[in-house]
Scaffold this motif. Structure first.
Motif, PDB file in Angstrom:
ATOM      1  N   GLY A  89      35.089  44.328  32.018  1.00  0.00           N
ATOM      2  CA  GLY A  89      35.018  42.929  31.614  1.00  0.00           C
ATOM      3  C   GLY A  89      34.613  42.665  30.188  1.00  0.00           C
ATOM      4  N   VAL A  90      33.648  43.393  29.661  1.00  0.00           N
ATOM      5  CA  VAL A  90      33.185  43.122  28.301  1.00  0.00           C
ATOM      6  C   VAL A  90      34.274  43.445  27.285  1.00  0.00           C
ATOM      7  CG1 VAL A  90      31.580  43.919  26.518  1.00  0.00           C
ATOM      8  CG2 VAL A  90      30.715  43.247  28.754  1.00  0.00           C
ATOM      9  N   ASP A  91      35.056  44.502  27.555  1.00  0.00           N
ATOM     10  CA  ASP A  91      36.155  44.832  26.651  1.00  0.00           C
ATOM     11  C   ASP A  91      37.154  43.673  26.574  1.00  0.00           C
ATOM     12  OD1 ASP A  91      36.799  45.264  29.314  1.00  0.00           O
ATOM     13  OD2 ASP A  91      38.172  46.917  28.902  1.00  0.00           O
ATOM     14  N   GLN A  92      37.415  43.017  27.707  1.00  0.00           N
ATOM     15  CA  GLN A  92      38.316  41.868  27.720  1.00  0.00           C
ATOM     16  C   GLN A  92      37.702  40.673  26.993  1.00  0.00           C
ATOM     17  OE1 GLN A  92      39.498  41.020  31.789  1.00  0.00           O
ATOM     18  NE2 GLN A  92      39.546  43.203  32.290  1.00  0.00           N
ATOM     19  N   ALA A  93      36.397  40.498  27.151  1.00  0.00           N
ATOM     20  CA  ALA A  93      35.713  39.394  26.477  1.00  0.00           C
ATOM     21  C   ALA A  93      35.767  39.563  24.965  1.00  0.00           C
ATOM     22  CB  ALA A  93      34.264  39.309  26.952  1.00  0.00           C
ATOM     23  N   VAL A  94      35.586  40.793  24.493  1.00  0.00           N
ATOM     24  CA  VAL A  94      35.646  41.062  23.051  1.00  0.00           C
ATOM     25  C   VAL A  94      37.056  40.813  22.522  1.00  0.00           C
ATOM     26  CG1 VAL A  94      35.472  42.880  21.305  1.00  0.00           C
ATOM     27  CG2 VAL A  94      33.710  42.670  23.071  1.00  0.00           C
ATOM     28  N   SER A  95      38.069  41.260  23.260  1.00  0.00           N
ATOM     29  CA  SER A  95      39.460  41.036  22.834  1.00  0.00           C
ATOM     30  C   SER A  95      39.781  39.549  22.781  1.00  0.00           C
ATOM     31  CB  SER A  95      40.425  41.741  23.792  1.00  0.00           C
ATOM     32  OG  SER A  95      40.255  43.135  23.753  1.00  0.00           O
ATOM     33  N   ALA A  96      39.343  38.806  23.793  1.00  0.00           N
ATOM     34  CA  ALA A  96      39.584  37.365  23.814  1.00  0.00           C
ATOM     35  C   ALA A  96      38.893  36.672  22.639  1.00  0.00           C
ATOM     36  CB  ALA A  96      39.091  36.776  25.139  1.00  0.00           C
ATOM     37  N   SER A  97      37.717  37.158  22.269  1.00  0.00           N
ATOM     38  CA  SER A  97      36.981  36.576  21.136  1.00  0.00           C
ATOM     39  C   SER A  97      37.729  36.820  19.829  1.00  0.00           C
ATOM     40  CB  SER A  97      35.573  37.175  21.068  1.00  0.00           C
ATOM     41  OG  SER A  97      34.846  36.887  22.238  1.00  0.00           O
ATOM     42  N   HIS A  98      38.270  38.028  19.647  1.00  0.00           N
ATOM     43  CA  HIS A  98      39.066  38.313  18.452  1.00  0.00           C
ATOM     44  C   HIS A  98      40.235  37.330  18.341  1.00  0.00           C
ATOM     45  CE1 HIS A  98      36.901  41.883  17.429  1.00  0.00           C
ATOM     46  NE2 HIS A  98      37.357  42.621  18.421  1.00  0.00           N
ATOM     47  N   ILE A  99      40.917  37.130  19.450  1.00  0.00           N
ATOM     48  CA  ILE A  99      42.080  36.237  19.456  1.00  0.00           C
ATOM     49  C   ILE A  99      41.662  34.802  19.141  1.00  0.00           C
ATOM     50  CG2 ILE A  99      43.870  35.234  20.934  1.00  0.00           C
ATOM     51  CD1 ILE A  99      43.939  37.951  22.418  1.00  0.00           C
ATOM     52  N   ALA A 100      40.548  34.362  19.746  1.00  0.00           N
ATOM     53  CA  ALA A 100      40.062  33.006  19.488  1.00  0.00           C
ATOM     54  C   ALA A 100      39.725  32.808  18.014  1.00  0.00           C
ATOM     55  CB  ALA A 100      38.845  32.720  20.363  1.00  0.00           C
ATOM     56  N   LEU A 101      39.094  33.802  17.414  1.00  0.00           N
ATOM     57  CA  LEU A 101      38.760  33.715  15.992  1.00  0.00           C
ATOM     58  C   LEU A 101      40.013  33.674  15.130  1.00  0.00           C
ATOM     59  CD1 LEU A 101      35.766  36.215  15.927  1.00  0.00           C
ATOM     60  CD2 LEU A 101      35.637  33.778  15.368  1.00  0.00           C
TER      61      LEU A 101
END
Length: 520
Positions: free
Chosen positions: A225-237
């Motif tokens: 889950g945390v790996d997905q959260a980090v990827s989603a954050s990159h995309i949001a930024l």
């Protein structure tokens, strides 16, 4: 008849023209600073004269700024209209209508005053209904909060749940909003708090469940889950930055002022959730700050006095202490001491700042209002001064949420014991304030003089989390590093600035102060 020699007057007259070019630049700067400070002293008790002075004064950075809370209600209303959102009239909360489960109804044009109003109305109707428009502004901000029937504390925190949905998918517009305002009042750097992954990390924590073995829990979450959260954050930024640059015309001749404001993000952890959910968010913040230079640290948010925040505070500090060992280069700033007598039980006021400093090893503290209620507060102040733990001072927020102002505020004590401080906005959109008014409050309510305000502006960059070395070898006396002792424009200093973003930002502030003080 006595004849008076004209030579002394001639020499004095000539000296007026020789002096500006013969005095070293540093000395001229000190003279201008002193003159500006003297002028400030003549207007310090006059808010009308202070206001234009402080609006033009360079302010450096805003280190404590909640991204969503930095948006004025009028912008949220505009976006709600554009997204065709609906208003739940009983709560004045905005939401996306669902024709099957939660439909929205337009108010009939021929509706009589005695007819019952629809339970849910389209936000667009506020543009034609001044009463509804004003009700939304009041409900989504601290305007007229005294008429709400709530305490300032409760009204403040309720605003986020009412207006937040209007900002979904509009991070570029939100960035344009906050940066253009910042640029208009001499703020050159923002650290914006945001939960960049939404609820992905929280959901991962809930799925994993609590395990007091923090090392094992971390290992589990890193691959679940945390790996997905980090990827989603990159995309949001990425999406937010792309949209912001387009909206503001950055890189074009018509670029708006906000393009010049440097922005970094603080990953915000929602602490009023279960331990597993909170830990998963913390871990996401540390991982993200280690991988993306746009994210420079993390913080815990939501009311510090809420049940879970109080119950789990020491556990949260233990979590952070553990994670700081795993990620020693990641910065940490913590809401701590955003409390006042009577808000919680007396023992709840005695340890939050200390544990944030000693166990979590926070680089900065947000608010720190209840510091004198802590066990052995003088020793704590001395420790914070020794460790250079900066306190982010939010005067408007502390007044409207906690009712703490004037002599009850600890700002003067932080200064007395040498604890570094910087002024910050907290939630300028909700509070309907700006950085200029934070400086105005510091002058009028706290009696801060010009040199103290200038020191706080410099501190806001010295203690920022932006990458690079500090311009100041001595951050107390503002003595430059060796490379820049001979001047800002020497080859060795320019070389130093080219590889240190923080120092380059600080030089920009110094040049702005030079130009500002020259006027006086």
């Amino acid at each position: 008849m006595r004849i008076v020699s004209r030579k002394p007057f001639l020499f004095a007259f000539l000296w007026l023209f020789i002096l500006p070019n013969s005095v070293p630049a540093q000395t001229r700067g000190q003279v201008n600073e002193a003159k500006t400070a003297r002028y400030f002293a003549t207007i310090q008790t006059d808010p009308l004269l202070l206001l234009p002075f402080l609006r033009k004064m360079p302010k450096g950075g805003d280190l404590h700024n909640h991204f969503g809370g930095g948006i004025y209600a009028e912008s949220f209303i505009d976006w709600a209209v554009k997204s065709n959102l609906c208003i739940e009239m009983s709560t004045l909360s905005v939401f996306k209508p669902d024709e099957n489960k939660r439909p929205c109804v337009a108010k009939p044009a021929d509706m009589k005053p005695s007819d019952p109003s629809p339970a849910r109305r389209y936000a667009a109707e506020a543009l034609k209904d001044p009463t509804l428009y004003n009700r939304l502004v009041d409900a989504w901000s601290m305007r007229n909060w005294q008429l709400s029937g709530q305490s300032g504390h409760d009204h403040f925190f309720d605003t986020f749940g009412k207006s937040g949905a209007a900002g979904y998918g509009r991070s570029g517009e939100m960035l344009a909003d906050v940066t253009n305002l910042a640029a208009s009042e001499g703020v050159s750097y923002l650290e914006l708090m945001s939960t960049l992954d939404g609820s992905i990390s929280r959901n991962a924590g809930a799925a994993a469940g609590w395990n007091d073995d923090l090392a094992a829990l971390r290992s589990n979450l890193l691959v679940h889950g945390v790996d997905q959260a980090v990827s989603a954050s990159h995309i949001a930024l990425d999406d937010g930055d792309r949209s912001f640059r387009t909206l503001n015309g950055c890189g074009t001749p018509g670029a708006k002022p906000g393009c010049s404001v440097r922005v970094r993000f603080i990953y915000q952890v929602l602490r009023a959730f279960s331990p597993a959910e909170v830990f998963a968010q913390m871990l996401t913040g540390f991982e993200l700050a280690s991988a993306d230079p746009r994210v420079v640290g993390l913080n815990l948010v939501q009311p510090e006095d809420s049940f879970l925040s109080m119950q789990d505070f020491s556990l949260h500090m233990r979590m952070l202490g553990f994670l700081r060992q795993q990620y020693p280069k990641v910065h940490l700033t913590l809401h701590a001491g955003e409390l006042a007598a009577g808000l919680v039980r007396p023992e709840g006021l005695r340890f939050h700042i200390r544990e944030s400093v000693e166990i979590a090893r926070a680089d900065r503290i947000g608010h720190g209002v209840d510091v004198m209620h802590e066990d052995d507060p003088i020793e704590l102040l001395q420790k914070m001064a020794q460790r250079n733990t900066l306190v982010e001072i939010c005067l408007t927020s502390n007044d409207v949420i906690l009712g703490v102002r004037g002599k009850e505020h600890p700002l003067r004590l932080y200064l007395k014991y040498g604890v570094p401080v910087a002024l910050a906005s907290d939630d300028l959109g909700v509070s309907r304030s700006d950085m200029t008014h934070e400086y105005l409050r510091a002058a009028l309510d706290q009696g801060m003089n010009y040199l103290q305000l200038k020191m706080m502006a410099r501190n806001s960059l010295s203690y920022s989390f932006i990458a690079g070395s500090n311009l100041w070898a001595d951050v107390r006396k503002f003595v430059p590093v060796n490379q820049c002792l001979a001047g800002w424009d020497t080859p060795v200093c320019r070389s130093f600035l080219s590889i240190n973003e923080k120092a380059a930002l600080q030089i920009e502030l110094e040049k702005s102060f030079t130009a500002f003080e020259r006027k006086y």
